[in-house]
Design a protein around this motif. Structure first.
Motif, mmCIF file in Angstrom:
data_model
loop_
_atom_site.group_PDB
_atom_site.id
_atom_site.type_symbol
_atom_site.label_atom_id
_atom_site.label_comp_id
_atom_site.label_asym_id
_atom_site.label_seq_id
_atom_site.Cartn_x
_atom_site.Cartn_y
_atom_site.Cartn_z
ATOM 1 N N MET A 1 0.808 -1.219 0.000
ATOM 2 C CA MET A 1 0.000 0.000 0.000
ATOM 3 C C MET A 1 0.843 1.271 0.000
ATOM 4 S SD MET A 1 -3.305 -0.958 0.242
ATOM 5 C CE MET A 1 -4.496 -0.620 1.526
ATOM 6 N N THR A 2 2.145 1.157 0.277
ATOM 7 C CA THR A 2 2.974 2.359 0.200
ATOM 8 C C THR A 2 3.869 2.319 -1.037
ATOM 9 O OG1 THR A 2 4.677 1.403 1.624
ATOM 10 C CG2 THR A 2 3.001 2.713 2.696
ATOM 11 N N SER A 3 3.606 1.382 -1.916
ATOM 12 C CA SER A 3 4.314 1.352 -3.194
ATOM 13 C C SER A 3 3.471 2.092 -4.225
ATOM 14 C CB SER A 3 4.511 -0.091 -3.657
ATOM 15 O OG SER A 3 5.394 -0.749 -2.802
ATOM 16 N N PRO A 4 4.132 2.657 -5.230
ATOM 17 C CA PRO A 4 3.371 3.418 -6.225
ATOM 18 C C PRO A 4 2.573 2.518 -7.164
ATOM 19 C CG PRO A 4 5.713 3.490 -6.723
ATOM 20 C CD PRO A 4 5.576 2.756 -5.445
ATOM 21 N N VAL A 5 1.654 1.771 -6.606
ATOM 22 C CA VAL A 5 0.750 0.943 -7.412
ATOM 23 C C VAL A 5 -0.665 1.215 -6.915
ATOM 24 C CG1 VAL A 5 2.429 -0.884 -7.784
ATOM 25 C CG2 VAL A 5 0.921 -1.030 -5.837
ATOM 26 N N THR A 6 -1.654 0.980 -7.779
ATOM 27 C CA THR A 6 -3.029 1.236 -7.354
ATOM 28 C C THR A 6 -3.589 0.002 -6.657
ATOM 29 O OG1 THR A 6 -3.938 0.448 -9.414
ATOM 30 C CG2 THR A 6 -3.407 2.788 -9.301
ATOM 31 N N LEU A 7 -4.640 0.238 -5.894
ATOM 32 C CA LEU A 7 -5.310 -0.851 -5.188
ATOM 33 C C LEU A 7 -5.843 -1.876 -6.189
ATOM 34 C CD1 LEU A 7 -5.893 -1.609 -2.339
ATOM 35 C CD2 LEU A 7 -7.954 -0.218 -2.382
ATOM 36 N N THR A 8 -6.344 -1.378 -7.318
ATOM 37 C CA THR A 8 -6.869 -2.275 -8.350
ATOM 38 C C THR A 8 -5.768 -3.218 -8.842
ATOM 39 O OG1 THR A 8 -8.252 -0.425 -9.001
ATOM 40 C CG2 THR A 8 -8.179 -2.299 -10.494
ATOM 41 N N GLU A 9 -4.577 -2.670 -9.022
ATOM 42 C CA GLU A 9 -3.473 -3.513 -9.491
ATOM 43 C C GLU A 9 -3.138 -4.586 -8.462
ATOM 44 O OE1 GLU A 9 -0.839 -0.560 -12.332
ATOM 45 O OE2 GLU A 9 -0.708 -0.289 -10.175
ATOM 46 N N ILE A 10 -3.168 -4.206 -7.178
ATOM 47 C CA ILE A 10 -2.873 -5.180 -6.125
ATOM 48 C C ILE A 10 -3.907 -6.303 -6.164
ATOM 49 C CG2 ILE A 10 -2.691 -5.537 -3.625
ATOM 50 C CD1 ILE A 10 -1.782 -2.623 -3.380
ATOM 51 N N ILE A 11 -5.185 -5.921 -6.239
ATOM 52 C CA ILE A 11 -6.256 -6.922 -6.206
ATOM 53 C C ILE A 11 -6.167 -7.842 -7.425
ATOM 54 C CG2 ILE A 11 -8.759 -7.237 -6.313
ATOM 55 C CD1 ILE A 11 -8.910 -4.561 -4.689
ATOM 56 N N LEU A 12 -5.956 -7.243 -8.603
ATOM 57 C CA LEU A 12 -5.871 -8.077 -9.806
ATOM 58 C C LEU A 12 -4.649 -9.001 -9.751
ATOM 59 C CD1 LEU A 12 -6.963 -5.624 -12.643
ATOM 60 C CD2 LEU A 12 -8.224 -7.564 -11.704
ATOM 61 N N GLY A 13 -3.549 -8.494 -9.196
ATOM 62 C CA GLY A 13 -2.359 -9.329 -9.048
ATOM 63 C C GLY A 13 -2.659 -10.560 -8.213
ATOM 64 N N LYS A 14 -3.344 -10.345 -7.097
ATOM 65 C CA LYS A 14 -3.706 -11.454 -6.214
ATOM 66 C C LYS A 14 -4.652 -12.419 -6.932
ATOM 67 C CE LYS A 14 -1.971 -9.850 -2.316
ATOM 68 N NZ LYS A 14 -1.020 -10.658 -1.602
ATOM 69 N N PHE A 15 -5.608 -11.834 -7.655
ATOM 70 C CA PHE A 15 -6.605 -12.639 -8.356
ATOM 71 C C PHE A 15 -5.923 -13.563 -9.370
ATOM 72 C CE2 PHE A 15 -9.447 -12.936 -12.106
ATOM 73 C CZ PHE A 15 -10.502 -13.611 -11.529
ATOM 74 N N PHE A 16 -5.006 -12.997 -10.140
ATOM 75 C CA PHE A 16 -4.356 -13.816 -11.164
ATOM 76 C C PHE A 16 -3.380 -14.833 -10.567
ATOM 77 C CE2 PHE A 16 -5.599 -10.241 -14.035
ATOM 78 C CZ PHE A 16 -6.493 -10.988 -14.779
ATOM 79 N N SER A 17 -2.822 -14.513 -9.399
ATOM 80 C CA SER A 17 -1.931 -15.502 -8.788
ATOM 81 C C SER A 17 -2.720 -16.749 -8.388
ATOM 82 C CB SER A 17 -1.218 -14.900 -7.575
ATOM 83 O OG SER A 17 -2.085 -14.811 -6.472
ATOM 84 N N ALA A 18 -3.895 -16.530 -7.781
ATOM 85 C CA ALA A 18 -4.713 -17.677 -7.371
ATOM 86 C C ALA A 18 -5.239 -18.413 -8.598
ATOM 87 C CB ALA A 18 -5.873 -17.203 -6.499
ATOM 88 N N LEU A 19 -5.658 -17.633 -9.609
ATOM 89 C CA LEU A 19 -6.157 -18.257 -10.829
ATOM 90 C C LEU A 19 -5.036 -19.047 -11.511
ATOM 91 C CD1 LEU A 19 -8.955 -18.210 -12.029
ATOM 92 C CD2 LEU A 19 -8.206 -16.449 -13.608
ATOM 93 N N GLY A 20 -3.828 -18.543 -11.391
ATOM 94 C CA GLY A 20 -2.670 -19.234 -11.960
ATOM 95 C C GLY A 20 -2.498 -20.611 -11.350
ATOM 96 N N LEU A 21 -2.660 -20.664 -10.024
ATOM 97 C CA LEU A 21 -2.530 -21.967 -9.358
ATOM 98 C C LEU A 21 -3.646 -22.908 -9.812
ATOM 99 C CD1 LEU A 21 -1.099 -23.783 -7.369
ATOM 100 C CD2 LEU A 21 -2.371 -22.713 -5.514
ATOM 101 N N VAL A 22 -4.850 -22.353 -9.970
ATOM 102 C CA VAL A 22 -5.968 -23.167 -10.466
ATOM 103 C C VAL A 22 -5.640 -23.722 -11.858
ATOM 104 C CG1 VAL A 22 -8.341 -23.027 -11.311
ATOM 105 C CG2 VAL A 22 -7.762 -22.035 -9.099
#
Lengths: 313, 254
Positions: free
Chosen positions: B102-123
């Motif tokens: 949250m203190t890196s220059p990235v948006t919240l949307t990017e964080i959420i999508l990153g997490k989403f694709f990581s889990a989807l990647g494992l699937v």
């Protein structure tokens, strides 16, 4: 570099930070001092864009923290109270991740990580899991992650917690050197730390600034009369009487070979006169020293007796 | 885009740096293998019986093996996805590593999508192992390819819904168990939501049927791709991720 105006943060009905105003210039190292729960961490979290303020404004390098958080975050390195490290990652991989997150250009990620590993002395542990490291090393990894993108502003929340004395000295040196081309705010409730590294201190208590100045000025401001200690071989009554006559001395208390000399506040520089007189009266001067009010005392006065005695400063 | 990839890659690797990925994949493949083997054996036995008595008429391999196999896979993902997603934000909060994000220059949307694709990647890794089942079927029989492809398509969409749900609950708490349990309970609820349809009025019955996660899957299982079904899943994912964004943003204000 950093301007904070009327900053207020409420957690529900509880006021964490109350109408804070201060400014930090480029290249300055400023210490945030205050007891636990004074609002240091909250202020820092607002400055890094981690949480918004309830009221007021914070500007870092010309960018408003609330309006333009991404720009602010680009220029800020933050070490939170708990180093934000992933225990299942290796130090090197973790710092590489931090560098990418902080938008270090792709080509220089590896170089920045190597540079910061050298700077923070993490070389020997760079391929170990962070979860297996000691608290001191973890803290250093936390510091490295804040520095990896070479930010203009560094915000460090209690950077030396959990380090051993040798590491503390190393980290303090590191922070001091950073002051040359970085602006640093560090918080602490350990006073010698602030004295050792900072040029200016801001003392916070209950969410408000109670004092803000250089360390020397704060010390003198609170010295309502300096105290000198004079150790002599021969503390004869005659000599003491002669000393008492010197203008600017309010009281002398003999304690064995030691004479505690209290000065009147705002008096002139008369140390040479004291020595001269003591030598003339052949008292046999062994030692002469100024007793300073330590920062601890200032701190305690400001944060505890402030309310009881009214206008302490 | 780069930021999403950076986050997704870290989280994806972290599954493999901890026992999570290995346990989930092993459990999944053990159960799937068991189901496939006995499903197939049962089908073969049943078909032999049919041929003995009804001469010529038989159950197709699609109806007998493929449909139940992928239907069951959907159910197993309902059980397993909560274990994959529960850590995504809950652990970050507990370890305070969320402060780095949250203190890196990235948006919240990017964080959420990153997490989403990581889990989807494992699937997707888990799914890639299951390709061996259709290969066996093609080697021994002559199944239709259509329903297999659409089943995979449907499975990916429906597990993406479980992932979105899991991320939402993971964002709400720092306790992984709570996140996992709520994900499973809510996912199951959206499976069986259509049960209430029979006793609801005509309008509500339609609404409830439409909300069901499983009812939209049945078309995919039969080899039909309908835009309604795909749209339903995509909206489910979108709403889940949007709510996650709201939840995480509101935590900052408290």
């Amino acid at each position: 570099m950093i301007q904070v105006t009327h900053l207020t943060k409420m957690y529900g009905p509880r006021v964490a930070v109350n109408d804070l105003n201060f400014e930090v210039k480029k290249g300055e190292i400023v210490g945030f001092l205050g007891p636990n729960g004074a609002g240091k961490s909250t202020t820092m979290k607002i400055l890094t864009g981690f949480m918004p303020a309830t009221q007021g404004q914070a500007v870092v390098d010309g960018h408003d923290v609330f309006e333009n958080p991404i720009e602010v975050k680009r220029n800020v390195g933050f070490l939170p109270e708990n180093p934000p490290v992933y225990p299942e990652m290796q130090v090197f991989d973790y710092l590489e991740f931090a560098a990418r997150m902080r938008q270090v250009p792709k080509g220089s990620v590896s170089a920045s990580v190597k540079g910061i590993i050298d700077k923070t002395g993490l070389g020997e542990v760079q391929h170990r899991l962070i979860g297996n490291l000691s608290k001191g090393f973890r803290q250093r990894v936390g510091l490295a992650q804040a520095l990896v993108h070479n930010p203009k502003v560094l915000i460090l929340d209690e950077p030396t917690v959990g380090l051993d004395p040798k590491q503390i000295i190393e980290i303090r040196e590191l922070i001091k050197n950073l002051g040359n081309d970085h602006t640093v705010i560090l918080s602490s409730h350990i006073l010698p730390e602030v004295t050792a590294t900072c040029q200016r201190i801001i003392i916070i208590n209950k969410g408000a600034i109670v004092a803000e100045d250089t360390i020397e000025r704060l010390t003198t401001r609170l010295n309502k009369g300096l105290i000198y200690n004079l150790m002599v071989k021969n503390p004869a009554a005659e000599g003491i009487a002669a000393l008492r006559k010197i203008q600017g001395i309010s009281n002398i208390t003999p304690a064995g070979p030691k004479l505690i000399i209290e000065m009147t506040p705002g008096g002139q520089e008369i140390r040479d006169k004291i020595i001269e007189t003591a030598v003339q009266k052949s008292m046999g001067v062994l030692e002469f020293s100024a007793e300073r009010v330590s920062l601890e005392e200032i701190f305690l006065q400001l944060t505890t007796t402030e309310n009881a005695t009214g206008d302490q400063i | 885009m780069m930021n999403i990839f950076t986050i997704a890659r870290r989280d994806f690797r972290s599954y493999f740096n901890s026992p999570v990925a290995y346990i989930v994949i092993t459990g999944f493949l053990a159960i799937m293998g068991y189901m496939f083997y006995f499903g197939f054996a049962h089908y073969v036995a049943q078909n032999a019986q049919y041929q003995q008595f009804n001469m010529g008429k038989s159950i197709s391999i699609t109806d007998g093996v493929i449909k139940p196999l992928y239907g069951n896979m959907n159910l197993i993902f309902l059980f397993l996805v909560p274990f994959i997603t529960m850590r995504l934000f809950a652990e970050e909060k507990k370890l305070h590593t969320i402060e780095l994000l949250m203190t890196s220059p990235v948006t919240l949307t990017e964080i959420i999508l990153g997490k989403f694709f990581s889990a989807l990647g494992l699937v997707l890794v888990m799914l890639s192992f299951t390709i061996v089942y259709p290969i066996i079927l093609f080697a021994t029989g002559n199944p239709e390819i259509g329903p297999i492809v659409t089943s995979y398509f449907g499975i990916i969409l429906v597990t993406a819904c479980y992932v979105a749900l899991g991320i939402l609950f993971s964002a709400m708490t720092e306790n992984q168990i709570i996140a996992g349990a709520l994900t499973f309970a809510t996912g199951l609820f959206f499976w069986i939501i259509s049960w209430a349809a029979s006793s609801a009025g005509p309008v509500w019955s339609d609404v409830l049927m439409h909300l069901s996660l499983i009812d939209h899957y049945s078309n995919f299982g039969q080899g039909i791709v309908s835009t309604t079904d795909a749209f339903y899943y995509l909206s489910f994912i979108g709403i889940g991720l949007f709510l996650t964004h709201r939840v995480l943003d509101s935590f900052r204000w408290r």
